[in-house]
Write a protein that holds these residues in place. Structure first.
Motif, PDB file in Angstrom:
ATOM      1  N   ALA A 188      42.915  53.377 -24.965  1.00  0.00           N
ATOM      2  CA  ALA A 188      42.574  54.797 -25.088  1.00  0.00           C
ATOM      3  C   ALA A 188      41.634  55.263 -23.982  1.00  0.00           C
ATOM      4  O   ALA A 188      41.822  56.346 -23.420  1.00  0.00           O
ATOM      5  CB  ALA A 188      41.953  55.065 -26.460  1.00  0.00           C
ATOM      6  N   ALA A 201      42.371  58.162 -21.248  1.00  0.00           N
ATOM      7  CA  ALA A 201      41.537  59.362 -21.213  1.00  0.00           C
ATOM      8  C   ALA A 201      40.872  59.561 -19.847  1.00  0.00           C
ATOM      9  O   ALA A 201      40.340  60.622 -19.581  1.00  0.00           O
ATOM     10  CB  ALA A 201      40.465  59.283 -22.294  1.00  0.00           C
ATOM     11  N   VAL A 214      34.677  57.242 -34.795  1.00  0.00           N
ATOM     12  CA  VAL A 214      35.281  58.467 -34.252  1.00  0.00           C
ATOM     13  C   VAL A 214      36.385  58.102 -33.255  1.00  0.00           C
ATOM     14  O   VAL A 214      36.139  57.954 -32.060  1.00  0.00           O
ATOM     15  CB  VAL A 214      34.224  59.350 -33.556  1.00  0.00           C
ATOM     16  CG1 VAL A 214      34.820  60.697 -33.172  1.00  0.00           C
ATOM     17  CG2 VAL A 214      33.014  59.574 -34.460  1.00  0.00           C
ATOM     18  N   PRO A 215      37.588  57.937 -33.743  1.00  0.00           N
ATOM     19  CA  PRO A 215      38.677  57.479 -32.875  1.00  0.00           C
ATOM     20  C   PRO A 215      39.298  58.606 -32.051  1.00  0.00           C
ATOM     21  O   PRO A 215      40.482  58.885 -32.161  1.00  0.00           O
ATOM     22  CB  PRO A 215      39.686  56.892 -33.867  1.00  0.00           C
ATOM     23  CG  PRO A 215      39.425  57.618 -35.142  1.00  0.00           C
ATOM     24  CD  PRO A 215      37.995  58.073 -35.126  1.00  0.00           C
ATOM     25  N   SER A 216      38.498  59.252 -31.243  1.00  0.00           N
ATOM     26  CA  SER A 216      38.961  60.321 -30.353  1.00  0.00           C
ATOM     27  C   SER A 216      37.956  60.388 -29.222  1.00  0.00           C
ATOM     28  O   SER A 216      36.746  60.452 -29.467  1.00  0.00           O
ATOM     29  CB  SER A 216      38.985  61.657 -31.110  1.00  0.00           C
ATOM     30  OG  SER A 216      38.766  62.756 -30.238  1.00  0.00           O
ATOM     31  N   SER A 217      38.428  60.365 -27.990  1.00  0.00           N
ATOM     32  CA  SER A 217      37.487  60.367 -26.865  1.00  0.00           C
ATOM     33  C   SER A 217      36.645  61.633 -26.834  1.00  0.00           C
ATOM     34  O   SER A 217      35.442  61.583 -26.643  1.00  0.00           O
ATOM     35  CB  SER A 217      38.224  60.196 -25.538  1.00  0.00           C
ATOM     36  OG  SER A 217      38.774  58.912 -25.466  1.00  0.00           O
ATOM     37  N   GLU A 218      37.274  62.810 -27.014  1.00  0.00           N
ATOM     38  CA  GLU A 218      36.472  64.046 -27.025  1.00  0.00           C
ATOM     39  C   GLU A 218      35.569  64.073 -28.228  1.00  0.00           C
ATOM     40  O   GLU A 218      34.447  64.564 -28.172  1.00  0.00           O
ATOM     41  CB  GLU A 218      37.321  65.314 -27.160  1.00  0.00           C
ATOM     42  CG  GLU A 218      38.204  65.600 -26.019  1.00  0.00           C
ATOM     43  CD  GLU A 218      39.557  65.070 -26.382  1.00  0.00           C
ATOM     44  OE1 GLU A 218      39.595  64.112 -27.184  1.00  0.00           O
ATOM     45  OE2 GLU A 218      40.538  65.593 -25.875  1.00  0.00           O
ATOM     46  N   GLY A 219      36.091  63.627 -29.382  1.00  0.00           N
ATOM     47  CA  GLY A 219      35.294  63.626 -30.592  1.00  0.00           C
ATOM     48  C   GLY A 219      34.057  62.757 -30.405  1.00  0.00           C
ATOM     49  O   GLY A 219      32.952  63.140 -30.771  1.00  0.00           O
ATOM     50  N   ALA A 262      31.668  64.569 -28.206  1.00  0.00           N
ATOM     51  CA  ALA A 262      31.064  65.708 -28.900  1.00  0.00           C
ATOM     52  C   ALA A 262      30.010  65.206 -29.898  1.00  0.00           C
ATOM     53  O   ALA A 262      28.951  65.823 -30.059  1.00  0.00           O
ATOM     54  CB  ALA A 262      32.141  66.516 -29.625  1.00  0.00           C
TER      55      ALA A 262
END
Lengths: 299, 299
Positions: A98, A102, A220-225, A228
């Motif tokens: 990921a 990203a 938090v499995p989201s790079s933007e998340g 943030a």
């Protein structure tokens, strides 16, 4: 162009049974069964478990990456024969972690994807697991942290991806007024990307001797998340340096520790490569040389 | 504080068997077995399949969300009794679709997470699937596209998330010189987030009558990766308007179609909510009202 016995094997697996495979191939069921048996006889291995749905045996599973490669070779050969691209773009499945997807990966492959009229099927998994995708024939190449290639494959060292330990200035003031002390680290909420993400644990153990299986952490499995969360001051965690740089420059994040965690990345691919895969590998190697630190030639 | 029979049931499932559960609970195996049998007798349902590893029956599975709620209530009660937070932060698992996590969700929950000393375990899945996580007790609340609540749950309408069909100016010039015509759409490479992402297909079918199961498309399961693909001119696709706006303003992306695809999002939660979950739900509802369009009260 593919061998009729291999085709029968492939379609039976895709359809989950002989009857539906026969329908799709416009053959009788016994003809399909006969082709698979001929293949099994030639290889001296049982390839299919005759269950509902039909599944591959371990030997059958080892045939899958070979089939995926054959399919790619066939598509490339067709394209070379009729450059008007009657078949449409070439479909390539690649495994990529990921953080690479990203950050540097798209820039690395963009030119080849455009020039060769490729559609990419990116499969994301943890960097320690993308490797298994290659063995299963799910992908034809993958970015992985594993240095040793699996049988039939080669591994090219791409370089080191440094991660910095970052949090917001307010987070540091609140949780780490005296720096990263073991007591503070045991209480400050961390952010990790996935449930199987062990970089943070390894950091706590290596530098502070904390057996930190139960340290508080957001998942938090989201790079933007993830970013943030860190910027909002909800936690601290390891962010790829390429990604954190701009936020640090804007003062949204601060570098909490002198240490960098590092992940060494490799590009794994089958030893026999199609021309397009070879070009893609070169592009990935070149771009990684610029985006990641200290690349060296394959071991 | 939890009922001893429920505890036995829970630990047997976590450990995968009676023997290991007995060891963890410092009980004999027959005592553990006895407790589970008592629970089964009281409920009049078999809860466990005595296989290796032990699995829940359908009835046992329906007990799991109840257990997850009990655990949260217990943690909150303990905290209310001893506000010095001896147990550390409260762990909350929530389901959220990737696009929400990458855009408005963090801002929505930040204040509650900080105030209530919560660590969030975000579970990401396609918006059509996060719902199943709630039914399985994997999460205590979830953002979902489903309007109708599952049994025992309530659904609050959050609003509509608009997606715009975007690509780079160069991509538009190359692939859509005459606009989005069916012929161009059948050849232009799209970008989709996941293999089960059907927004793009629905768009091609609804507006152009294309049965587009085989339209060329990249699969890029990463929000930044998706954006980088679009900006690099490798494909076009649907991007949440909140996320695309800045790129459109900078001229990196252009709006290709007048249509917006829309996803209506709901917050699902168990009807009996702990105080912290109720506060989290209010914060999510309020923030969604600002970030998403046209929120209305729950149906």
């Amino acid at each position: 162009m593919i061998d009729q016995r291999l085709l029968a094997f492939e379609v039976v697996l895709q359809e989950g049974g002989f009857e539906r495979a026969a329908r799709r191939l416009s053959l009788t069921q016994s003809a399909v069964s006969q082709r698979v048996k001929l293949l099994e006889a030639e290889l001296g291995q049982v390839l299919l478990v005759r269950s509902k749905p039909v599944r591959p045996t371990p030997a059958g599973r080892r045939l899958l990456p070979y089939l995926a490669q054959l399919r790619l070779m066939e598509a490339e050969a067709r394209r070379a024969l009729s450059p008007r691209q009657a078949d449409g773009p070439l479909r390539l499945a690649v495994g990529v972690n990921a953080d690479s997807l990203a950050t540097w990966f798209i820039g690395a492959v963009a030119e080849v994807v455009r020039d060769e009229d490729i559609v990419l099927d990116c499969v994301v998994d943890d960097q320690d697991h993308t490797h298994a995708l290659l063995a299963d024939g799910e992908v034809l190449g993958c970015v992985s942290t594993r240095a040793d290639p699996i049988r039939g494959c080669a591994a090219m060292r791409l370089g080191t991806m440094p991660y910095l330990c970052a949090g917001s200035p307010a987070f540091r003031a609140h949780w780490f007024p005296h720096g990263l002390t073991p007591a503070a680290l045991a209480r400050a909420p961390a952010i990790v990307f996935g449930r199987h993400d062990d970089m943070h644990e390894a950091f706590l153990l290596r530098h502070f001797g904390l057996d930190a299986r139960r340290y508080p952490h957001h998942v938090v499995p989201s790079s933007e998340g993830f970013m943030a969360f860190a910027v909002a001051g909800l936690g601290y965690g390891f962010i790829p340096e390429i990604q954190a740089r701009a936020h640090v420059a804007r003062g949204e994040l601060v570098d909490l520790a002198p240490e960098r965690e590092e992940v060494v990345l490799y590009w794994h691919h089958w030893q026999v490569q199609s021309p397009v895969m070879a070009r893609l590998a070169r592009a990935i190697g070149d771009a990684a040389g610029n985006a990641l630190t200290s690349p060296t030639p394959a071991a």
